[in-house]
Design a protein around this motif. Sequence first.
Motif, PDB file in Angstrom:
ATOM      1  N   SER A  20     -12.328  45.275  17.124  1.00 38.48           N
ATOM      2  CA  SER A  20     -11.032  45.493  17.774  1.00 38.48           C
ATOM      3  C   SER A  20     -10.788  46.973  18.057  1.00 38.48           C
ATOM      4  CB  SER A  20      -9.897  44.956  16.909  1.00 38.48           C
ATOM      5  OG  SER A  20     -10.018  43.583  16.746  1.00 38.48           O
ATOM      6  N   ILE A  21     -11.172  47.816  17.131  1.00 41.44           N
ATOM      7  CA  ILE A  21     -11.029  49.262  17.337  1.00 41.44           C
ATOM      8  C   ILE A  21     -11.922  49.716  18.486  1.00 41.44           C
ATOM      9  CG2 ILE A  21     -11.448  51.523  16.286  1.00 41.44           C
ATOM     10  CD1 ILE A  21     -10.631  50.203  13.584  1.00 41.44           C
ATOM     11  N   THR A  81      -8.163  37.463  16.814  1.00 34.64           N
ATOM     12  CA  THR A  81      -8.517  38.733  17.439  1.00 34.64           C
ATOM     13  C   THR A  81      -8.403  38.641  18.955  1.00 34.64           C
ATOM     14  OG1 THR A  81      -9.964  39.275  15.580  1.00 34.64           O
ATOM     15  CG2 THR A  81     -10.347  40.471  17.617  1.00 34.64           C
ATOM     16  N   CYS A  91      -9.660  34.390  11.941  1.00 33.13           N
ATOM     17  CA  CYS A  91      -9.672  35.840  12.162  1.00 33.13           C
ATOM     18  C   CYS A  91     -10.239  36.159  13.538  1.00 33.13           C
ATOM     19  CB  CYS A  91     -10.489  36.519  11.073  1.00 33.13           C
ATOM     20  SG  CYS A  91     -10.576  38.306  11.243  1.00 33.13           S
ATOM     21  N   PHE A 108      -6.231  43.787  16.648  1.00 35.86           N
ATOM     22  CA  PHE A 108      -6.699  44.193  15.319  1.00 35.86           C
ATOM     23  C   PHE A 108      -5.882  43.603  14.177  1.00 35.86           C
ATOM     24  CE2 PHE A 108      -3.347  47.120  16.282  1.00 35.86           C
ATOM     25  CZ  PHE A 108      -2.737  47.383  15.059  1.00 35.86           C
ATOM     26  N   TYR A 117      -8.464  41.657   5.926  1.00 37.25           N
ATOM     27  CA  TYR A 117      -9.236  42.677   5.209  1.00 37.25           C
ATOM     28  C   TYR A 117      -8.454  43.209   4.005  1.00 37.25           C
ATOM     29  CZ  TYR A 117     -12.044  46.840   4.371  1.00 37.25           C
ATOM     30  OH  TYR A 117     -12.835  47.797   3.786  1.00 37.25           O
ATOM     31  N   LEU A 176     -12.244  43.745  12.702  1.00 36.81           N
ATOM     32  CA  LEU A 176     -11.420  44.952  12.777  1.00 36.81           C
ATOM     33  C   LEU A 176     -12.179  46.090  13.462  1.00 36.81           C
ATOM     34  CD1 LEU A 176      -8.725  46.216  12.028  1.00 36.81           C
ATOM     35  CD2 LEU A 176      -9.647  46.704   9.773  1.00 36.81           C
ATOM     36  N   ASN A 177     -13.429  46.296  13.094  1.00 35.66           N
ATOM     37  CA  ASN A 177     -14.251  47.318  13.756  1.00 35.66           C
ATOM     38  C   ASN A 177     -14.416  47.008  15.239  1.00 35.66           C
ATOM     39  OD1 ASN A 177     -14.828  49.156  11.687  1.00 35.66           O
ATOM     40  ND2 ASN A 177     -16.453  47.867  10.887  1.00 35.66           N
ATOM     41  N   ALA A 211     -13.700  39.893   8.429  1.00 36.59           N
ATOM     42  CA  ALA A 211     -12.474  40.600   8.822  1.00 36.59           C
ATOM     43  C   ALA A 211     -12.782  42.060   9.136  1.00 36.59           C
ATOM     44  CB  ALA A 211     -11.426  40.491   7.724  1.00 36.59           C
ATOM     45  N   LYS A 212     -13.655  42.657   8.348  1.00 30.34           N
ATOM     46  CA  LYS A 212     -14.060  44.049   8.602  1.00 30.34           C
ATOM     47  C   LYS A 212     -14.794  44.150   9.938  1.00 30.34           C
ATOM     48  CE  LYS A 212     -17.352  45.688   6.083  1.00 30.34           C
ATOM     49  NZ  LYS A 212     -18.162  46.280   5.005  1.00 30.34           N
ATOM     50  N   GLY A 258      -7.580  40.838  11.705  1.00 33.35           N
ATOM     51  CA  GLY A 258      -8.639  41.461  10.927  1.00 33.35           C
ATOM     52  C   GLY A 258      -8.099  42.386   9.852  1.00 33.35           C
ATOM     53  N   LEU A 259      -7.080  43.145  10.192  1.00 36.98           N
ATOM     54  CA  LEU A 259      -6.478  44.064   9.222  1.00 36.98           C
ATOM     55  C   LEU A 259      -5.799  43.306   8.094  1.00 36.98           C
ATOM     56  CD1 LEU A 259      -5.768  46.984   8.454  1.00 36.98           C
ATOM     57  CD2 LEU A 259      -3.706  46.742   9.851  1.00 36.98           C
TER      58      LEU A 259
END
Length: 116
Positions: free
Chosen positions: A59-60, A27, A23, A32, A39, A56-57, A52-53, A35-36
């Motif tokens: 990446s955002i 990335t 993951c 993202f 997740y 994802l956070n 993963a969360k 991770g998405l």
Amino acid sequence: MSEETSLQVEEINQDSKNLALLCWIGTIFFGFIPGLILYLVKTDDSYVREQAKEALNFSITVFIGYFISSILMFIAIGILMVFVVWVVSLVFCIMGAIATAKGDNFKVPFTLRLIK
């Protein structure tokens, strides 16, 4: 017992470590998307879901940094900011990959925690 404490108490199997490692490495190359996917798919594995969360956070947050940099390109500071955001993203993704390979719970500082 909090969720973070319970993650450290239970033994994390090698498959979970490998998925979390993939993951963070994914990335770097795909933003993202890894991770998405993890997740949404790995709801039964708390360690993979937590990492993963976090990815994802992160990446955002990086996307927001790139967006702000693109706006600041008109003032020429945006070119430097794009480079800085890229280096910071690369460093934290590598740190996340190393930490998850060992089975540690990795949290990126300065990340907007939009997904709880």
